[in-house]
Design a protein around this motif. Structure first.
Motif, short mmCIF file in Angstrom:
data_model
loop_
_atom_site.label_atom_id
_atom_site.label_comp_id
_atom_site.label_asym_id
_atom_site.label_seq_id
_atom_site.Cartn_x
_atom_site.Cartn_y
_atom_site.Cartn_z
N GLY A 79 51.41 30.17 45.06
CA GLY A 79 51.52 29.01 44.19
C GLY A 79 51.64 27.72 44.98
N ALA A 80 51.43 26.61 44.28
CA ALA A 80 51.54 25.28 44.88
C ALA A 80 51.35 24.25 43.78
CB ALA A 80 50.48 25.07 45.97
N GLY A 81 51.83 23.04 44.02
CA GLY A 81 51.58 21.96 43.08
C GLY A 81 50.10 21.66 42.92
N GLU A 82 49.30 22.02 43.94
CA GLU A 82 47.86 21.80 43.90
C GLU A 82 47.21 22.48 42.70
OE1 GLU A 82 45.35 20.21 46.25
OE2 GLU A 82 47.21 19.07 46.23
N TRP A 83 47.77 23.61 42.25
CA TRP A 83 47.13 24.34 41.15
C TRP A 83 47.14 23.53 39.87
CZ3 TRP A 83 43.96 27.75 42.58
CH2 TRP A 83 44.21 28.56 43.69
N GLN A 84 48.08 22.62 39.73
CA GLN A 84 48.10 21.78 38.54
C GLN A 84 46.92 20.81 38.52
OE1 GLN A 84 50.21 22.61 36.25
NE2 GLN A 84 51.21 24.07 37.62
N ARG A 85 46.32 20.60 39.69
CA ARG A 85 45.16 19.71 39.78
C ARG A 85 43.85 20.49 39.91
NH1 ARG A 85 49.23 17.11 42.65
NH2 ARG A 85 48.63 17.99 44.67
N GLY A 86 43.95 21.80 39.77
CA GLY A 86 42.73 22.59 39.74
C GLY A 86 42.57 23.54 40.91
N ASN A 87 42.24 22.99 42.09
CA ASN A 87 41.99 23.83 43.28
C ASN A 87 40.98 24.92 42.95
OD1 ASN A 87 42.36 24.26 45.97
ND2 ASN A 87 44.49 24.88 45.84
N ALA A 88 39.93 24.53 42.24
CA ALA A 88 38.97 25.50 41.70
C ALA A 88 38.21 26.26 42.77
CB ALA A 88 37.98 24.78 40.78
N VAL A 89 38.14 25.72 43.98
CA VAL A 89 37.37 26.38 45.03
C VAL A 89 37.93 27.78 45.32
CG1 VAL A 89 38.72 25.32 46.90
CG2 VAL A 89 36.40 26.11 47.34
N PHE A 90 39.24 27.95 45.24
CA PHE A 90 39.81 29.27 45.49
C PHE A 90 39.69 30.19 44.28
CE2 PHE A 90 41.83 27.21 49.15
CZ PHE A 90 41.56 28.18 50.10
N ALA A 91 39.66 29.61 43.10
CA ALA A 91 39.41 30.44 41.91
C ALA A 91 38.01 31.03 41.98
CB ALA A 91 39.57 29.60 40.64
N ARG A 92 37.05 30.24 42.43
CA ARG A 92 35.68 30.75 42.59
C ARG A 92 35.62 31.80 43.69
NH1 ARG A 92 34.53 25.18 41.75
NH2 ARG A 92 34.22 24.85 44.01
N ALA A 93 36.38 31.57 44.76
CA ALA A 93 36.44 32.56 45.84
C ALA A 93 37.02 33.87 45.31
CB ALA A 93 37.28 32.03 46.99
N ALA A 94 38.04 33.79 44.47
CA ALA A 94 38.64 34.99 43.89
C ALA A 94 37.61 35.76 43.07
CB ALA A 94 39.84 34.61 43.03
N ARG A 95 36.78 35.05 42.34
CA ARG A 95 35.73 35.72 41.56
C ARG A 95 34.78 36.48 42.48
NH1 ARG A 95 33.51 35.83 36.76
NH2 ARG A 95 34.85 34.19 35.90
N SER A 96 34.39 35.85 43.58
CA SER A 96 33.46 36.51 44.49
C SER A 96 34.10 37.73 45.15
CB SER A 96 32.94 35.53 45.55
OG SER A 96 33.97 35.14 46.44
N PHE A 97 35.39 37.65 45.44
CA PHE A 97 36.10 38.78 46.03
C PHE A 97 36.15 39.95 45.05
CE2 PHE A 97 37.15 36.33 49.59
CZ PHE A 97 37.95 37.03 50.47
N LEU A 98 36.58 39.69 43.84
CA LEU A 98 36.69 40.76 42.86
C LEU A 98 35.33 41.36 42.53
CD1 LEU A 98 39.39 39.23 40.48
CD2 LEU A 98 39.70 41.10 42.12
N SER A 99 34.31 40.52 42.47
CA SER A 99 32.96 41.03 42.21
C SER A 99 32.48 41.94 43.33
CB SER A 99 31.98 39.86 42.04
OG SER A 99 32.31 39.08 40.91
N ALA A 100 32.96 41.66 44.55
CA ALA A 100 32.57 42.47 45.71
C ALA A 100 33.48 43.68 45.90
CB ALA A 100 32.59 41.61 46.97
N GLY A 101 34.48 43.84 45.02
CA GLY A 101 35.39 44.97 45.14
C GLY A 101 36.47 44.77 46.18
N VAL A 102 36.74 43.51 46.56
CA VAL A 102 37.78 43.21 47.54
C VAL A 102 38.99 42.66 46.80
CG1 VAL A 102 38.38 41.90 49.62
CG2 VAL A 102 36.03 42.71 49.28
N PRO A 103 40.19 43.18 47.06
CA PRO A 103 41.37 42.79 46.27
C PRO A 103 41.75 41.32 46.39
CG PRO A 103 41.78 44.81 47.50
CD PRO A 103 40.49 44.25 48.02
N VAL A 104 42.38 40.83 45.32
CA VAL A 104 42.92 39.48 45.26
C VAL A 104 44.36 39.58 44.78
CG1 VAL A 104 42.81 37.25 44.04
CG2 VAL A 104 40.70 38.36 44.83
N ALA A 105 45.24 38.79 45.38
CA ALA A 105 46.64 38.74 44.95
C ALA A 105 47.01 37.28 44.68
CB ALA A 105 47.55 39.32 46.03
N ALA A 106 47.49 36.99 43.47
CA ALA A 106 47.81 35.62 43.07
C ALA A 106 49.20 35.58 42.45
CB ALA A 106 46.77 35.11 42.07
N ILE A 107 49.96 34.56 42.80
CA ILE A 107 51.32 34.43 42.30
C ILE A 107 51.54 33.02 41.77
CG2 ILE A 107 52.17 33.89 44.63
CD1 ILE A 107 54.83 35.25 43.87
#
Length: 207
Positions: A79-107
């Motif tokens: 987590g971070a205050g940055e998430w309140q402003r979006g930080n969408a680049v890592f959300a898109r990265a998470a999508r690519s990881f999960l689509s590739a079968g590579v785990p993602v951990a988010a808190i």
């Protein structure tokens, strides 16, 4: 031995306490099932150093543009205050990881970004509160929400802000960092400080 990389996402106002257990023990070979099988590298939106909530300066090892799921064992998103402003680049990265079968951990706040990306709709998950997720239109996963400190489902680990210990436990389970017996003892020891559990962990890892 082939050492696999766990990538830790870093950004301004990074919440220091949320990833501490996970990173420290991934990098510590003691009691691990395959000692030294993993290393942690930091990844950021740019190559510029970031400052955590605790005031630490972190220079990233690589940028998200160079991040490839094929080169990673897991992406951890604290987590971070940055998430309140979006930080969408890592959300898109998470999508690519999960689509590739590579785990993602988010808190904590990182789970909001996954909700905005629609990544929580078909997996069991948790967050700081269900009401925080339902504010985004892309989120339709209310029936998959679990009111627990941390949840793991099909390569996705999620946790609320106060669940950093459980977050680490589920990360370790996903990576098979410890044997099941050693992991149970590790978690019990961290929660209670009972020295018997420490020695149980040592015995389980030696076996």
């Amino acid at each position: 031995m082939d050492v696999k990389t766990v990538h830790l996402a870093v950004y301004e106002t990074l919440a220091d306490w949320e990833y501490g257990h996970a990173v420290a023990h991934i990098n510590n070979p003691r009691f691990q099932r395959r000692p030294g099988a993993y290393r942690v590298r930091t990844v950021a939106g740019t190559a510029a150093p970031i400052t955590t909530l605790g005031g630490l300066r972190v220079t990233p090892d690589l940028t998200v543009d160079d991040l490839d799921p094929a080169d990673s064992a897991m992406l951890i998103m604290p987590g971070a205050g940055e998430w309140q402003r979006g930080n969408a680049v890592f959300a898109r990265a998470a999508r690519s990881f999960l689509s590739a079968g590579v785990p993602v951990a988010a808190i904590c706040g990182a789970t909001y970004a996954l909700a905005r990306e629609g990544l929580l709709n078909d997996r069991d998950h948790t967050s700081n509160a269900l009401s925080s997720l339902t504010k985004t239109r892309a989120y339709t996963g209310t029936d998959r929400y679990r009111d627990e400190p941390a949840v793991r489902d099909r390569g996705l680990v999620t946790a609320g802000a106060t669940g950093s210990l459980e977050f680490a436990r589920e990360i370790f389970a996903e990576l098979e960092l410890y044997t099941p017996e050693a992991l149970d003892a590790w978690y019990g020891f961290q929660r209670t400080g009972d020295p018997k559990l420490y020695f149980r962990m040592a015995k389980a890892s030696a076996a």
